[in-house]
Design an enzyme around this catalytic site. Structure first.
Site, short mmCIF file in Angstrom:
data_model
loop_
_atom_site.label_atom_id
_atom_site.label_comp_id
_atom_site.label_asym_id
_atom_site.label_seq_id
_atom_site.Cartn_x
_atom_site.Cartn_y
_atom_site.Cartn_z
N HIS A 160 5.98 12.27 -3.24
CA HIS A 160 4.80 12.61 -4.33
C HIS A 160 4.64 14.05 -4.25
CE1 HIS A 160 3.74 8.53 -4.85
NE2 HIS A 160 3.37 8.23 -3.61
N ARG B 13 -3.07 11.11 7.59
CA ARG B 13 -4.31 10.08 7.99
C ARG B 13 -4.05 9.09 8.52
NH1 ARG B 13 -3.54 8.93 2.47
NH2 ARG B 13 -3.54 6.62 1.89
N ASP C 260 8.16 3.30 -6.53
CA ASP C 260 6.79 3.29 -5.81
C ASP C 260 6.13 1.86 -5.85
OD1 ASP C 260 4.55 3.81 -4.10
OD2 ASP C 260 3.99 5.51 -5.31
#
Length: 446
Positions: A268, A207, A319
């Site tokens: 992920h 995105r 993360d």
């Protein structure tokens, strides 16, 4: 100069725990020899009591997210509301304050036995998007911070160009963007590798990088044989938006533009179709699981077992640093899968340690780290076997004890390149890591 000798009371040698191991370390910071059956420390050797394992590799980090700990756990919310709080912290950072924060965060990692970090770095410019006099000032601050904390860094300089599938960046994302992938490549090409530093690339997400610019980032990494990482299918909303924009999943879009491959790691890989899993595995694209963040953000449990069986090497990351504990990440990957399937034993302790060590280092371009073997980088960590968490099991079960019982608090010694950076649980160059964290985070609130 004489070689430095470390005597390991117990050592994990990839397949088993070996008692009485002597490692000699060259002046270049590599393991010169490994001798087993050494019952007592040789004269002049540094004795490391407990279980010594290769240094842990934190394959996915956003250093500035450490400032969110506690704050984003108030109330409920979603990934997207969490992101708004993250943007607020990002707006306050300067090269100097980012150095102070990252130095403390990387020292926290060192205390946890982490000897290399993959920093997924997209906070490039000043607020409003104006470049600093040195366009890589923020990246250089991270590199300097890792050096002072004594750990290796792979700076995964990240292309972040859009607020979503071609839309212009929003005001709080202007710090992240170079405008185009070509301008990103021009800026990042000015960075230089040096001792303890590898350079890699990252695509923030499908995105955030328009489809027609994905190949530019991938080509930059291919030309340099550099690691390439990408946030992939972390949220179902991303998958839905990608289907609407391109008629395919994010994984299929990356495959179409040449992003997948053996030097690429998807971070992920949570919401994947069977076709996605086959594409990831058949291209040997890696998977970095970040269980403590994935559960903190309610992302879901990714198909790590299926991905690995398909051919995807697994690594681990902390993360957002909800906690900094790679042993917990390894344990959580197995325990999450047990909850999901209601069966046990998806990975052995040895397999989980490999994900946290050798495979994690390889994902960051440190193929010569993560093992206690002659010629490897002399990076290792020692876990105490006599704490309230680890006492009791026989030493030959040290790997199981480390993965399923120990925490970062049980790490006693850390050596990087032959240099003792954590000694008896204390960092040798950042004497009060807790205060360094508190001071650097408090400064961002003023």
């Amino acid at each position: 100069m004489p070689l430095t000798t470390y005597w390991l009371e117990h050592a994990w040698l990839d397949t088993h725990v070996e008692p009485g191991v002597a490692l000699t370390v060259s002046t270049e910071g590599r393991i010169d020899s490994v001798r087993t059956g050494v019952a007592t420390p040789p004269p002049g050797a540094v004795a490391l009591h407990g279980l010594t394992i290769p240094g842990l590799s934190n394959a996915h980090s956003h250093a500035f997210h450490r400032a969110l700990r506690g704050t984003v756990q108030v109330g409920s919310g979603t990934f997207w509301t969490w992101r708004e709080v993250m943007y607020t912290v990002a707006q306050r950072l300067t090269p100097d304050s980012y150095f102070a924060l990252a130095r403390a965060v990387y020292a926290e990692m060192a205390l946890a036995g982490i000897t290399s970090v993959g920093e997924f770095h997209y906070l490039h410019h000043a607020p409003g998007g104006t470049p600093y006099a040195d366009p890589n000032a923020m990246g250089e601050a991270l590199i300097a911070a890792a050096a002072e904390a004594g750990i290796r860094i792979t700076l995964l300089d990240t292309a972040y160009l859009s607020s979503g599938f071609g839309a212009a960046p929003e005001h709080h994302q202007l710090r992240f963007t170079d405008g185009t992938a070509e301008k990103w490549a021009e800026r990042v090409s000015a960075l230089k590798e040096r001792d303890g530093v590898r350079l890699g690339a990252a695509i923030h997400s499908v995105r955030a990088v328009p489809a027609d610019q994905l190949a530019t980032v991938a080509h930059w990494a291919t030309e340099r044989h550099a690691p390439l990482h990408v946030h992939l299918s972390e949220q179902t909303a991303e998958n839905d938006a990608c289907q609407a924009a391109h008629g395919m999943t994010p994984t299929q879009l990356l495959a179409e533009h040449g992003v997948l491959g053996a030097r690429t790691t998807g971070v992920h890989n949570t919401h994947m179709t069977d076709t996605d899993i086959a594409l990831i595995g058949s291209t040997s694209t890696g998977t970095c699981m970040c269980p403590t963040t994935e559960r903190d953000l309610a992302d879901g449990i990714g198909p790590a077992v299926a991905l690995q069986r398909a051919g995807s090497p697994l690594s681990l990351g902390s993360d957002s640093h909800a906690v900094v504990d790679l042993l917990e990440e390894a344990r959580a990957m197995e325990l999450n899968e047990r909850l999901r399937t209601r069966t046990r034993g998806h990975w052995t302790a040895a397999a989980l340690l490999r994900a946290a060590t050798a495979d994690g280092h390889a994902a960051l371009g440190w193929q010569d780290a993560g093992v206690l073997e002659q010629g490897a980088l002399a990076d290792f960590a020692t876990i105490a076997l006599d704490t309230v968490r680890t006492a009791g099991p026989v030493p030959r079960l040290g790997a199981e004890t480390a993965v399923f019982a120990a925490t970062a608090s049980d790490v006693r010694h850390v050596v990087v390149g032959g240099r003792h950076i954590v000694r008896d649980g204390f960092h040798t160059s950042v004497p009060d890591v807790g205060k360094a964290l508190a001071d650097s985070i408090t400064a961002l609130r003023s």
